[in-house]
Design a protein around this motif. Structure first.
Motif, PDB file in Angstrom:
ATOM      1  N   ASP A 119      -7.995  84.251  98.709  1.00  0.00           N
ATOM      2  CA  ASP A 119      -6.823  84.861  99.350  1.00  0.00           C
ATOM      3  C   ASP A 119      -5.775  83.811  99.697  1.00  0.00           C
ATOM      4  N   LEU A 120      -6.091  82.549  99.506  1.00  0.00           N
ATOM      5  CA  LEU A 120      -5.121  81.467  99.727  1.00  0.00           C
ATOM      6  C   LEU A 120      -4.796  80.807  98.393  1.00  0.00           C
ATOM      7  N   LEU A 121      -3.699  80.050  98.391  1.00  0.00           N
ATOM      8  CA  LEU A 121      -3.324  79.261  97.211  1.00  0.00           C
ATOM      9  C   LEU A 121      -3.630  77.784  97.469  1.00  0.00           C
ATOM     10  N   ALA A 122      -3.882  77.039  96.401  1.00  0.00           N
ATOM     11  CA  ALA A 122      -4.103  75.597  96.555  1.00  0.00           C
ATOM     12  C   ALA A 122      -2.875  74.931  97.178  1.00  0.00           C
ATOM     13  N   HIS A 123      -1.720  75.541  97.007  1.00  0.00           N
ATOM     14  CA  HIS A 123      -0.462  75.043  97.584  1.00  0.00           C
ATOM     15  C   HIS A 123      -0.487  75.040  99.116  1.00  0.00           C
ATOM     16  N   HIS A 124      -1.226  76.013  99.695  1.00  0.00           N
ATOM     17  CA  HIS A 124      -1.252  76.104 101.160  1.00  0.00           C
ATOM     18  C   HIS A 124      -1.968  74.895 101.753  1.00  0.00           C
ATOM     19  N   GLY A 125      -1.276  74.183 102.592  1.00  0.00           N
ATOM     20  CA  GLY A 125      -1.875  73.018 103.237  1.00  0.00           C
ATOM     21  C   GLY A 125      -1.748  71.743 102.433  1.00  0.00           C
ATOM     22  N   CYS A 126      -1.103  71.796 101.271  1.00  0.00           N
ATOM     23  CA  CYS A 126      -0.939  70.566 100.480  1.00  0.00           C
ATOM     24  C   CYS A 126       0.000  69.626 101.240  1.00  0.00           C
ATOM     25  N   PRO A 127      -0.380  68.361 101.395  1.00  0.00           N
ATOM     26  CA  PRO A 127       0.478  67.442 102.151  1.00  0.00           C
ATOM     27  C   PRO A 127       1.814  67.152 101.457  1.00  0.00           C
ATOM     28  N   ARG A 128       1.969  67.631 100.224  1.00  0.00           N
ATOM     29  CA  ARG A 128       3.245  67.418  99.521  1.00  0.00           C
ATOM     30  C   ARG A 128       4.222  68.572  99.751  1.00  0.00           C
ATOM     31  N   ASN A 129       3.888  69.491 100.660  1.00  0.00           N
ATOM     32  CA  ASN A 129       4.742  70.670 100.881  1.00  0.00           C
ATOM     33  C   ASN A 129       6.194  70.320 101.234  1.00  0.00           C
ATOM     34  N   GLU A 130       6.398  69.275 102.027  1.00  0.00           N
ATOM     35  CA  GLU A 130       7.773  68.911 102.397  1.00  0.00           C
ATOM     36  C   GLU A 130       8.581  68.530 101.152  1.00  0.00           C
ATOM     37  N   PHE A 131       7.917  67.855 100.220  1.00  0.00           N
ATOM     38  CA  PHE A 131       8.608  67.479  98.973  1.00  0.00           C
ATOM     39  C   PHE A 131       8.878  68.713  98.123  1.00  0.00           C
ATOM     40  N   TYR A 132       7.912  69.617  98.122  1.00  0.00           N
ATOM     41  CA  TYR A 132       8.091  70.865  97.363  1.00  0.00           C
ATOM     42  C   TYR A 132       9.305  71.633  97.873  1.00  0.00           C
ATOM     43  N   GLU A 133       9.435  71.716  99.190  1.00  0.00           N
ATOM     44  CA  GLU A 133      10.538  72.504  99.766  1.00  0.00           C
ATOM     45  C   GLU A 133      11.892  72.005  99.306  1.00  0.00           C
ATOM     46  N   TYR A 134      12.013  70.687  99.133  1.00  0.00           N
ATOM     47  CA  TYR A 134      13.298  70.115  98.704  1.00  0.00           C
ATOM     48  C   TYR A 134      13.325  69.811  97.207  1.00  0.00           C
ATOM     49  N   LYS A 135      12.292  70.237  96.507  1.00  0.00           N
ATOM     50  CA  LYS A 135      12.187  69.941  95.073  1.00  0.00           C
ATOM     51  C   LYS A 135      12.363  68.443  94.830  1.00  0.00           C
ATOM     52  N   ALA A 136      11.737  67.663  95.680  1.00  0.00           N
ATOM     53  CA  ALA A 136      11.732  66.210  95.526  1.00  0.00           C
ATOM     54  C   ALA A 136      10.444  65.860  94.785  1.00  0.00           C
ATOM     55  N   SER A 137      10.577  65.489  93.535  1.00  0.00           N
ATOM     56  CA  SER A 137       9.403  65.492  92.652  1.00  0.00           C
ATOM     57  C   SER A 137       8.895  64.112  92.282  1.00  0.00           C
ATOM     58  N   ALA A 138       7.587  64.022  92.135  1.00  0.00           N
ATOM     59  CA  ALA A 138       6.950  62.799  91.639  1.00  0.00           C
ATOM     60  C   ALA A 138       7.236  62.661  90.140  1.00  0.00           C
ATOM     61  N   ILE A 139       7.332  61.423  89.700  1.00  0.00           N
ATOM     62  CA  ILE A 139       7.460  61.134  88.268  1.00  0.00           C
ATOM     63  C   ILE A 139       6.117  60.610  87.750  1.00  0.00           C
ATOM     64  N   GLU A 140       5.478  59.765  88.576  1.00  0.00           N
ATOM     65  CA  GLU A 140       4.153  59.222  88.246  1.00  0.00           C
ATOM     66  C   GLU A 140       3.121  59.887  89.147  1.00  0.00           C
ATOM     67  N   PRO A 141       1.872  60.022  88.678  1.00  0.00           N
ATOM     68  CA  PRO A 141       0.847  60.616  89.543  1.00  0.00           C
ATOM     69  C   PRO A 141       0.671  59.872  90.872  1.00  0.00           C
ATOM     70  N   SER A 142       0.991  58.586  90.902  1.00  0.00           N
ATOM     71  CA  SER A 142       0.826  57.829  92.145  1.00  0.00           C
ATOM     72  C   SER A 142       1.970  58.062  93.129  1.00  0.00           C
ATOM     73  N   ASP A 143       3.040  58.730  92.704  1.00  0.00           N
ATOM     74  CA  ASP A 143       4.160  58.989  93.614  1.00  0.00           C
ATOM     75  C   ASP A 143       3.762  60.021  94.668  1.00  0.00           C
ATOM     76  N   LEU A 144       4.486  59.996  95.783  1.00  0.00           N
ATOM     77  CA  LEU A 144       4.164  60.902  96.890  1.00  0.00           C
ATOM     78  C   LEU A 144       4.749  62.300  96.731  1.00  0.00           C
ATOM     79  N   GLY A 145       5.711  62.475  95.839  1.00  0.00           N
ATOM     80  CA  GLY A 145       6.440  63.740  95.732  1.00  0.00           C
ATOM     81  C   GLY A 145       5.604  64.890  95.189  1.00  0.00           C
ATOM     82  N   CYS A 146       6.254  66.031  95.120  1.00  0.00           N
ATOM     83  CA  CYS A 146       5.581  67.235  94.609  1.00  0.00           C
ATOM     84  C   CYS A 146       5.289  67.083  93.114  1.00  0.00           C
ATOM     85  N   LEU A 147       4.131  67.564  92.700  1.00  0.00           N
ATOM     86  CA  LEU A 147       3.667  67.374  91.322  1.00  0.00           C
ATOM     87  C   LEU A 147       4.026  68.554  90.409  1.00  0.00           C
ATOM     88  N   MET A 148       4.798  69.506  90.948  1.00  0.00           N
ATOM     89  CA  MET A 148       5.047  70.723  90.163  1.00  0.00           C
ATOM     90  C   MET A 148       6.089  70.551  89.062  1.00  0.00           C
TER      91      MET A 148
END
Ligand code: SF4
Ligand code: SF4
Length: 336
Positions: free
Chosen positions: A203-232
């Protein structure tokens, strides 16, 4: 089960990697054996965990098949190999001269509950990938289609379909909470989703509680897997579509794929193993990701993400493409 009776459990391993049992061993609140005992569950046999040898195990299987031994919960890990040509002879159960699929059919027919442990047993999983030469399938699904080994009309003697504790591997608590609820007689058809997965974790999504949520909200995205941004946006993350509580329940006390820098690949879903593109690449059309959040219209997403990108604070923009925090909260944006 009710009235204080204990539930017995038989675990079989079929066409999989054994990773779901490895995951089960990571149960830590409390450990596996304590958890089974306090849930009122007696383990009849498990191919990796039991001391009993094969002779003893085969006597047990015969006793269950003939009705001399009651079977409450049958757990199957790994996909069911129907090949070649429906004979199942690619996977013979050692010492019996009979294919594993025959045993599973017969044991499922007398089990009070039947539990598919992991996405292989639920839907076919990675074993069914590619050209699927072994004709692998799940207990009651063949990929996304109902059917599988037992057929879409199968019901265990308690009246439930095969319960799909999907995941690759599956979380130890998903398995143990499911078994606990079954042992207490507290898991019914309404507690399963439309793929027969226990809703207590889908009933939940893997997105819920992901520490990258703040980046997701602003569409601030990671380029490398080691980056802190959203991976979407670039790295294939399907956390907004994946039904699982991985970032709320977490793994081994604190981890998850996205917390470890790896995109969610939606491993609780049928056919996750064949996304049609590299796992760590987001397929796009005109820069818009093809896989959008499950319940968001495309036009909304485009409008919101343009707005969010225009409003992204400098701190979030800088940190999204760094492997550690380079811009601290409270710092005024640098003048350009
Ligand atoms: S679901 Fe994944 S971890 Fe579990 S047996 Fe299959 S391949 Fe291994
Ligand atoms: S990395 Fe994935 S799960 Fe995490 S916020 Fe981004 S889309 Fe959601």
């Amino acid at each position: 089960m009710s009235g204080g009776a204990r539930m017995n459990l038989l675990w079989l391993q079929s066409g999989g990697c054994g990773g779901c049992t490895m995951s089960l061993l990571c149960a830590d609140t409390p450990d596996l054996l304590t958890r089974l005992d306090t849930s009122g569950i007696d383990l009849l046999w498990h191919p990796s965990l039991s001391e009993a040898g094969m002779d003893e195990a085969l006597r047990l299987l015969e006793d269950i098949r003939s009705g001399r031994q009651r079977l409450d919960a049958l757990c199957v890990e790994g996909s069911l190999l129907r090949g070649p040509h429906g004979t199942g002879r690619f996977h013979m159960l050692a010492g019996t001269g009979r294919p594993m699929i025959e045993w599973v059919r017969e044991l499922a027919a007398v089990a009070r509950y039947c539990v598919a442990v992991g996405s292989c047993a639920a839907f076919g999983g990675v074993t069914a990938g590619g050209s699927n030469p072994t004709d692998a399938c799940g207990l009651q699904y063949d990929g996304r289609y109902p059917g599988g080994l037992l057929g879409k009309d199968y019901r265990s003697s308690a009246g439930l379909p095969a319960i799909n504790v999907a995941g690759c591997p599956t979380h130890p608590d998903w398995v143990l909470d499911t078994l606990h609820l079954l042992a207490r007689g507290e898991l019914g058809a309404d507690d399963l989703d439309d793929l027969a997965r226990p809703r207590m974790y889908t009933d939940l999504l893997a997105h819920h509680g992901c520490p990258r949520n703040e980046f997701y909200e602003y569409k601030a995205s990671a380029i490398e897997p080691s980056d802190l941004g959203c991976l979407m946006e670039h790295l294939g993350c399907m956390g907004t579509q994946a039904q699982a509580d991985c970032n709320v329940r977490t793994w081994n006390g604190e981890g998850s794929c996205t917390r470890g820098g790896y995109a969610c690949i939606n491993c609780t879903a049928p056919e996750f193993e064949e996304p049609g593109h590299a796992f760590l690449r987001t397929p796009t059309v005109a820069g818009i990701p093809l896989g959008l959040p499950t319940d968001m219209p495309k036009a909304w997403f485009i409008a919101l993400s343009s707005l969010a990108k225009a409003a992204t604070p400098q701190r979030i923009k800088e940190n999204a493409r760094a492997d550690h925090v380079v811009a601290r909260p409270g710092r005024k944006p640098d003048r350009k």
